[in-house]
Design a protein around this motif. Structure first.
Motif, PDB file in Angstrom:
ATOM      1  N   LEU A   1      -4.789   1.150   0.657  1.00 25.67           N
ATOM      2  CA  LEU A   1      -3.409   1.648   0.528  1.00 25.67           C
ATOM      3  C   LEU A   1      -2.846   1.313  -0.851  1.00 25.67           C
ATOM      4  CD1 LEU A   1      -1.961   0.541   4.002  1.00 25.67           C
ATOM      5  CD2 LEU A   1      -2.870   2.792   3.380  1.00 25.67           C
ATOM      6  N   ALA A   2      -3.099   0.096  -1.301  1.00 18.92           N
ATOM      7  CA  ALA A   2      -2.593  -0.317  -2.622  1.00 18.92           C
ATOM      8  C   ALA A   2      -3.283   0.489  -3.721  1.00 18.92           C
ATOM      9  CB  ALA A   2      -2.805  -1.817  -2.815  1.00 18.92           C
ATOM     10  N   ASP A   3      -4.581   0.761  -3.581  1.00 22.20           N
ATOM     11  CA  ASP A   3      -5.306   1.585  -4.566  1.00 22.20           C
ATOM     12  C   ASP A   3      -4.664   2.970  -4.677  1.00 22.20           C
ATOM     13  OD1 ASP A   3      -7.180  -0.352  -5.117  1.00 22.20           O
ATOM     14  OD2 ASP A   3      -8.776   0.532  -3.891  1.00 22.20           O
ATOM     15  N   GLU A   4      -4.343   3.557  -3.518  1.00 30.03           N
ATOM     16  CA  GLU A   4      -3.757   4.907  -3.511  1.00 30.03           C
ATOM     17  C   GLU A   4      -2.449   4.937  -4.292  1.00 30.03           C
ATOM     18  OE1 GLU A   4      -5.507   6.190   0.915  1.00 30.03           O
ATOM     19  OE2 GLU A   4      -3.373   5.716   0.678  1.00 30.03           O
ATOM     20  N   LEU A   5      -1.639   3.912  -4.074  1.00 36.42           N
ATOM     21  CA  LEU A   5      -0.344   3.853  -4.759  1.00 36.42           C
ATOM     22  C   LEU A   5      -0.534   3.519  -6.239  1.00 36.42           C
ATOM     23  CD1 LEU A   5       2.763   3.857  -4.561  1.00 36.42           C
ATOM     24  CD2 LEU A   5       2.644   1.453  -3.846  1.00 36.42           C
ATOM     25  N   ALA A   6      -1.375   2.542  -6.512  1.00 36.93           N
ATOM     26  CA  ALA A   6      -1.544   2.066  -7.898  1.00 36.93           C
ATOM     27  C   ALA A   6      -2.141   3.130  -8.810  1.00 36.93           C
ATOM     28  CB  ALA A   6      -2.419   0.816  -7.914  1.00 36.93           C
TER      29      ALA A   6
ATOM     30  N   ARG B   1      -1.633  -7.023  -6.338  1.00 35.56           N
ATOM     31  CA  ARG B   1      -0.956  -6.195  -7.343  1.00 35.56           C
ATOM     32  C   ARG B   1       0.489  -5.890  -6.967  1.00 35.56           C
ATOM     33  NH1 ARG B   1      -5.339  -1.610  -6.922  1.00 35.56           N
ATOM     34  NH2 ARG B   1      -5.468  -2.600  -4.858  1.00 35.56           N
ATOM     35  N   PHE B   2       0.775  -5.885  -5.659  1.00 33.80           N
ATOM     36  CA  PHE B   2       2.113  -5.515  -5.186  1.00 33.80           C
ATOM     37  C   PHE B   2       2.835  -6.682  -4.514  1.00 33.80           C
ATOM     38  CE2 PHE B   2      -0.052  -1.471  -5.632  1.00 33.80           C
ATOM     39  CZ  PHE B   2       0.931  -0.677  -6.204  1.00 33.80           C
ATOM     40  N   SER B   3       2.267  -7.862  -4.622  1.00 33.20           N
ATOM     41  CA  SER B   3       2.914  -9.009  -3.967  1.00 33.20           C
ATOM     42  C   SER B   3       4.134  -9.429  -4.808  1.00 33.20           C
ATOM     43  CB  SER B   3       1.930 -10.175  -3.840  1.00 33.20           C
ATOM     44  OG  SER B   3       1.851 -10.853  -5.058  1.00 33.20           O
TER      45      SER B   3
ATOM     46  N   LYS C   1       4.729  -6.168 -12.562  1.00 32.08           N
ATOM     47  CA  LYS C   1       5.128  -5.268 -11.476  1.00 32.08           C
ATOM     48  C   LYS C   1       4.319  -3.977 -11.584  1.00 32.08           C
ATOM     49  CE  LYS C   1       9.681  -7.262 -10.974  1.00 32.08           C
ATOM     50  NZ  LYS C   1      11.136  -7.106 -10.944  1.00 32.08           N
ATOM     51  N   ALA C   2       3.628  -3.629 -10.504  1.00 37.68           N
ATOM     52  CA  ALA C   2       2.688  -2.504 -10.549  1.00 37.68           C
ATOM     53  C   ALA C   2       3.369  -1.158 -10.800  1.00 37.68           C
ATOM     54  CB  ALA C   2       1.891  -2.449  -9.255  1.00 37.68           C
ATOM     55  N   GLY C   3       4.655  -1.066 -10.471  1.00 37.15           N
ATOM     56  CA  GLY C   3       5.344   0.211 -10.653  1.00 37.15           C
ATOM     57  C   GLY C   3       6.075   0.342 -11.980  1.00 37.15           C
ATOM     58  N   GLU C   4       5.981  -0.692 -12.800  1.00 38.85           N
ATOM     59  CA  GLU C   4       6.703  -0.689 -14.080  1.00 38.85           C
ATOM     60  C   GLU C   4       6.302   0.528 -14.915  1.00 38.85           C
ATOM     61  OE1 GLU C   4       9.725  -2.503 -15.210  1.00 38.85           O
ATOM     62  OE2 GLU C   4       8.490  -4.155 -14.474  1.00 38.85           O
ATOM     63  N   GLY C   5       7.296   1.265 -15.406  1.00 28.56           N
ATOM     64  CA  GLY C   5       7.012   2.447 -16.226  1.00 28.56           C
ATOM     65  C   GLY C   5       6.647   3.682 -15.405  1.00 28.56           C
ATOM     66  N   LYS C   6       6.664   3.552 -14.075  1.00 34.63           N
ATOM     67  CA  LYS C   6       6.318   4.691 -13.214  1.00 34.63           C
ATOM     68  C   LYS C   6       7.544   5.120 -12.399  1.00 34.63           C
ATOM     69  CE  LYS C   6       1.460   3.495 -12.554  1.00 34.63           C
ATOM     70  NZ  LYS C   6       0.417   3.305 -11.528  1.00 34.63           N
TER      71      LYS C   6
ATOM     72  N   ALA D   1      18.737   0.911   1.600  1.00 39.02           N
ATOM     73  CA  ALA D   1      18.856  -0.173   0.617  1.00 39.02           C
ATOM     74  C   ALA D   1      17.575  -1.014   0.571  1.00 39.02           C
ATOM     75  CB  ALA D   1      20.054  -1.056   0.945  1.00 39.02           C
ATOM     76  N   TRP D   2      16.975  -1.244   1.750  1.00 39.51           N
ATOM     77  CA  TRP D   2      15.738  -2.052   1.789  1.00 39.51           C
ATOM     78  C   TRP D   2      14.599  -1.321   1.079  1.00 39.51           C
ATOM     79  CZ3 TRP D   2      10.757  -1.528   3.607  1.00 39.51           C
ATOM     80  CH2 TRP D   2       9.988  -2.698   3.657  1.00 39.51           C
ATOM     81  N   LEU D   3      14.471  -0.031   1.355  1.00 37.69           N
ATOM     82  CA  LEU D   3      13.393   0.749   0.727  1.00 37.69           C
ATOM     83  C   LEU D   3      13.539   0.731  -0.796  1.00 37.69           C
ATOM     84  CD1 LEU D   3      13.476   3.747   3.228  1.00 37.69           C
ATOM     85  CD2 LEU D   3      11.513   2.232   2.872  1.00 37.69           C
ATOM     86  N   LYS D   4      14.767   0.934  -1.245  1.00 32.22           N
ATOM     87  CA  LYS D   4      15.033   0.953  -2.686  1.00 32.22           C
ATOM     88  C   LYS D   4      14.787  -0.435  -3.288  1.00 32.22           C
ATOM     89  CE  LYS D   4      18.269   3.207  -5.761  1.00 32.22           C
ATOM     90  NZ  LYS D   4      19.223   2.379  -6.465  1.00 32.22           N
ATOM     91  N   ARG D   5      15.195  -1.452  -2.570  1.00 32.59           N
ATOM     92  CA  ARG D   5      15.022  -2.828  -3.058  1.00 32.59           C
ATOM     93  C   ARG D   5      13.549  -3.120  -3.357  1.00 32.59           C
ATOM     94  NH1 ARG D   5      18.421  -5.986  -5.137  1.00 32.59           N
ATOM     95  NH2 ARG D   5      19.847  -6.124  -3.379  1.00 32.59           N
ATOM     96  N   VAL D   6      12.678  -2.769  -2.416  1.00 36.99           N
ATOM     97  CA  VAL D   6      11.245  -3.078  -2.604  1.00 36.99           C
ATOM     98  C   VAL D   6      10.664  -2.228  -3.730  1.00 36.99           C
ATOM     99  CG1 VAL D   6       8.961  -3.150  -1.544  1.00 36.99           C
ATOM    100  CG2 VAL D   6      10.976  -3.788  -0.198  1.00 36.99           C
ATOM    101  N   LEU D   7      10.928  -0.925  -3.686  1.00 37.99           N
ATOM    102  CA  LEU D   7      10.342  -0.045  -4.712  1.00 37.99           C
ATOM    103  C   LEU D   7      10.823  -0.414  -6.116  1.00 37.99           C
ATOM    104  CD1 LEU D   7      10.675   3.366  -2.842  1.00 37.99           C
ATOM    105  CD2 LEU D   7       8.521   2.331  -3.572  1.00 37.99           C
TER     106      LEU D   7
END
Ligand code: FMN
Length: 217
Positions: free
Chosen positions: A80-85, A117-119, A125-130, A156-162
């Motif tokens: 799952l993390a590979d798919e997102l990353a 990578r997502f902990s 942060k794996a999403g930085e720049g994305k 708010a929770w979804l946005k907080r994590v992303l």
């Protein structure tokens, strides 16, 4: 080339608003050029709900001492993390059920959060720049001044994590009152619901074209 990861979580096989708006977004990205899309469907094909606890505790066991269930749970979290990353753009289709984050979506987030990578403690942060698009659909209305203001315990929770934990640049595209067409008590809200839906599709189209152009540049 754009690489897109798309997560669908609606339990509806037909008539899902989050799927329809996400389709518009995905199609707009694809229309702008070469695009690869990786999909994960967790509404109609849920992840095992016990995998998260197994993966979380496997993290405290040396890799060569893990049992079969722990290896399987860690492998699922890694997949799952590979798919997102591996994607430049994430589309998270998030239906609103029972005033909170659906169990299916929560399981996906919990599993991805077990991956280094997502902990929360990851060095980068794996999403930085994305970019991540959070496509939300709610059956009722939750805006300020409405009787259910303050009852949306998901967005708010979804946005907080992303945004804060993973570092994505998050754009929220949302449609409210999606139950108006099928709920007699909401008949007076049908016109507003139609406008909300049209606005959500228009926003999806516009953001899809814009992000594809940004990636191509
Ligand atoms: C089991 C279930 C629970 C729901 N709970 C809520 C709720 O608490 N509040 C709300 O506004 N809408 C609720 N809805 C309506 C959904 O938010 C609405 O159908 C929305 O369009 C869901 O996204 P989807 O169409 O992609 O499935 C619920 C729908 C279902 C099927």
């Amino acid at each position: 080339m754009s690489t897109v990861f798309r997560l669908d979580a609606s339990i509806k096989p037909e008539g899902s608003v989050t799927r329809a708006v996400s389709d518009t977004l995905e199609n707009a990205i694809a229309a702008a050029g070469d695009t690869t899309v990786t999909r994960r469907e967790i509404g109609l094909h849920p992840l095992p709900s016990d995998a998260w606890a197994t993966a979380a505790f496997a993290g405290y066991v040396p890799a060569d001492q893990r049992n079969e269930a722990q290896n399987a749970a860690v492998a699922l979290a890694t997949e799952l993390a590979d798919e997102l990353a591996s994607a430049d753009v994430a589309i998270i289709a998030a239906p609103f059920y029972n005033w909170g984050v659906t169990q299916h979506l929560k399981t996906w987030f919990d599993l991805v959060l077990t991956d280094g990578r997502f902990s929360p403690g990851a060095a980068e942060k794996a999403g930085e720049g994305k970019t991540a698009f959070l496509v939300i659909a709610r059956g009722g209305g939750y805006g300020e001044g409405t009787p259910r203001f303050g009852w949306d315990h998901a967005s708010a929770w979804l946005k907080r994590v992303l945004e804060d934990v993973w570092g994505y640049d998050v754009t929220v595209i949302e449609a409210e009152l999606t139950l108006a067409e099928s709920t007699p008590a909401m008949a007076a809200l049908v016109d507003l619901a139609r406008k909300n839906l049209a606005d959500a599709h228009a926003a999806a189209e516009q953001h899809g074209t814009a992000i594809a152009g940004k990636i191509a540049a």
